[in-house]
Design a protein around this motif. Structure first.
Motif, mmCIF file in Angstrom:
data_model
loop_
_atom_site.group_PDB
_atom_site.id
_atom_site.type_symbol
_atom_site.label_atom_id
_atom_site.label_comp_id
_atom_site.label_asym_id
_atom_site.label_seq_id
_atom_site.Cartn_x
_atom_site.Cartn_y
_atom_site.Cartn_z
ATOM 1 N N ILE A 1 10.064 -12.238 -24.864
ATOM 2 C CA ILE A 1 9.394 -11.387 -23.877
ATOM 3 C C ILE A 1 7.895 -11.308 -24.188
ATOM 4 N N ASP A 2 7.564 -11.075 -25.451
ATOM 5 C CA ASP A 2 6.150 -10.906 -25.810
ATOM 6 C C ASP A 2 5.359 -12.202 -25.651
ATOM 7 N N ARG A 3 5.998 -13.329 -25.951
ATOM 8 C CA ARG A 3 5.351 -14.608 -25.715
ATOM 9 C C ARG A 3 5.038 -14.802 -24.236
ATOM 10 N N PHE A 4 6.018 -14.431 -23.425
ATOM 11 C CA PHE A 4 5.831 -14.553 -21.980
ATOM 12 C C PHE A 4 4.658 -13.688 -21.529
ATOM 13 N N LEU A 5 4.593 -12.469 -22.062
ATOM 14 C CA LEU A 5 3.523 -11.544 -21.676
ATOM 15 C C LEU A 5 2.154 -12.060 -22.120
ATOM 16 N N SER B 1 1.190 -14.780 -19.703
ATOM 17 C CA SER B 1 0.723 -14.337 -18.390
ATOM 18 C C SER B 1 -0.603 -13.575 -18.503
ATOM 19 N N GLU B 2 -0.848 -12.904 -19.641
ATOM 20 C CA GLU B 2 -2.180 -12.305 -19.867
ATOM 21 C C GLU B 2 -3.238 -13.403 -19.874
ATOM 22 N N ILE C 1 -2.331 -12.855 -15.001
ATOM 23 C CA ILE C 1 -1.359 -12.546 -13.958
ATOM 24 C C ILE C 1 -0.604 -11.274 -14.341
ATOM 25 N N PRO C 2 -0.700 -10.219 -13.502
ATOM 26 C CA PRO C 2 0.028 -8.980 -13.793
ATOM 27 C C PRO C 2 1.526 -9.266 -13.907
ATOM 28 N N HIS D 1 -6.287 -10.797 -28.220
ATOM 29 C CA HIS D 1 -6.882 -10.369 -26.955
ATOM 30 C C HIS D 1 -5.846 -10.282 -25.838
ATOM 31 N N TYR D 2 -4.709 -10.936 -26.057
ATOM 32 C CA TYR D 2 -3.681 -10.944 -25.019
ATOM 33 C C TYR D 2 -2.595 -9.903 -25.268
ATOM 34 N N PHE D 3 -2.827 -9.032 -26.257
ATOM 35 C CA PHE D 3 -1.994 -7.838 -26.452
ATOM 36 C C PHE D 3 -2.853 -6.654 -26.018
ATOM 37 N N PRO D 4 -2.625 -6.115 -24.820
ATOM 38 C CA PRO D 4 -3.520 -5.078 -24.297
ATOM 39 C C PRO D 4 -3.719 -3.903 -25.257
#
Ligand SMILES: Nc1nc2c(ncn2[C@@H]2O[C@H](COP(=O)(O)OP(=O)(O)OP(=O)(O)O)[C@@H](O)[C@H]2O)c(=O)[nH]1
Ligand SMILES: [Mg+2]
Ligand SMILES: [Zn+2]
Length: 302
Positions: free
Chosen positions: A104-108, A111-112, A116-117, A247-250
């Motif tokens: 899941i986190d890789r996917f997020l 998409s970050e 893409i939201p 940077h891709y972990f909000p």
């Protein structure tokens, strides 16, 4: 809407269907791709044969965003999967099959990186006991708190389907998730006219065999579309620098200026704001572990 080898299936702004062929060569700036047009692209056309409903594609409009994967055939090239997406929806299941938090986190992260939201849907809630349901509830709250709306559904019990419909309303959504999580089943619940094939074994057998990627767009109603993408189940992180991943972990991104070292990777460095936030429970430990595993590029941790 889709590509069928030599032809592209196109839908005009007024809703007519056309078949198009690409004339001439198109190059994307700074990007080598195996396919010039992706599902979701807007193109300019001229009519070739009105009676046959065929057009020539003359130009591709600038993309708001796109998803690209490394080409399986040509290593230096990318393969465009889809373009101009309003949101990605990751369908996950805690069991049958198990979707890991690492996945899941890789996917997020992916998409970050494509800006893409993304929303998460946990399907098959009917298979969970009370304890598992509570755990899933906590997961949903955690993901929602960092900006990823999360929903729980059950096709078997008809739970959450109205929320799923609302989520898709008026948007172009890319659906993704492991084989067997119920993507097609969910879509059929809210758009029976599509009659997508579903099955117990699905294409489990094909997992890992990267056949030709071919994404397809379906019309849910006049303003809602879904893109089904078999090839994107294994979202690869394309050429990401280790220093980029944070940077891709909000929830980490917000703290990056507060670490002692500006190039802190949040592993062993002293006075690291990210590690302090993990210790204080402000960043979920599972998210931090996913981050570390991505740093290690430990692809097998799922
Ligand atoms: N118990 C339960 N089973 C479900 C649920 N949703 C779907 N299923 C079952 O899960 C199996 C797989 O569903 P599909 O819709 O084919 O899964 P998919 O995600 O489209 O799979 P691929 O097309 O292979 O990517 C089918 O047997 C469905 O009936 C649910 O909410 N609960
Ligand atoms: Mg399916
Ligand atoms: Zn740090």
């Amino acid at each position: 809407m889709r590509s069928t080898g030599s032809w592209y299936e196109l839908r005009s702004e007024t809703g007519e269907l056309w078949k198009g062929r690409l004339r001439g060569k198109f190059k994307m700036q700074g990007l080598k791709v195996t396919n010039p047009i992706a599902v979701g692209d807007w193109v300019d056309c001229s009519i070739e044969d009105e009676s046959e409903n065929t057009v020539n594609i003359n130009d591709i409009r600038a993309r708001e965003n796109y998803i690209i994967r490394k080409s399986v055939h040509k290593t230096a090239h990318g393969h465009l999967i889809a373009a101009n997406i309003d949101q990605a929806i990751l369908i996950a299941t805690l069991t049958k099959p198990r979707t890991s938090l690492g996945f899941i986190d890789r996917f997020l992260v992916s998409s970050e990186s494509f800006r893409i939201p993304t929303c998460i849907i946990f399907n098959k809630t009917d298979l969970l006991d009370e304890e598992e349901l509570a755990y899933q509830q906590d997961l949903c709250a955690m993901y929602a708190s960092i900006g990823y709306p999360a929903l729980q559904t059950s096709v078997a019990q008809g739970v959450g389907l109205e929320e799923f419909r609302n989520l898709l309303s008026g948007k172009i959504s890319l659906l993704s998730g492991h084989s067997g999580v119920g993507k097609s089943s969910l879509v059929n619940q809210i758009a029976p006219h599509l009659a997508l094939k579903t099955s117990e074994i699905s294409d489990y057998a094909n997992k890992g065999v990267h056949t030709t990627t071919f994404a397809e767009m379906f019309l849910l109603n006049d303003e809602s579309f879904i893109i089904d993408t078999p090839g994107i189940k294994e979202l690869g992180l394309i050429d990401m620098e280790v220093s980029e991943i944070g940077h891709y972990f909000p929830e980490m991104r917000d703290l990056l200026g507060e670490c002692r070292y500006h190039n802190c990777l949040h592993v062993n460095e002293p006075q690291c704001a990210v590690k302090e936030a993990v210790e204080a429970g402000k960043i979920a430990l599972t998210r931090y572990e996913s981050y570390l595993s991505m740093l290690d590029n430990d692809d097998n941790r799922r």
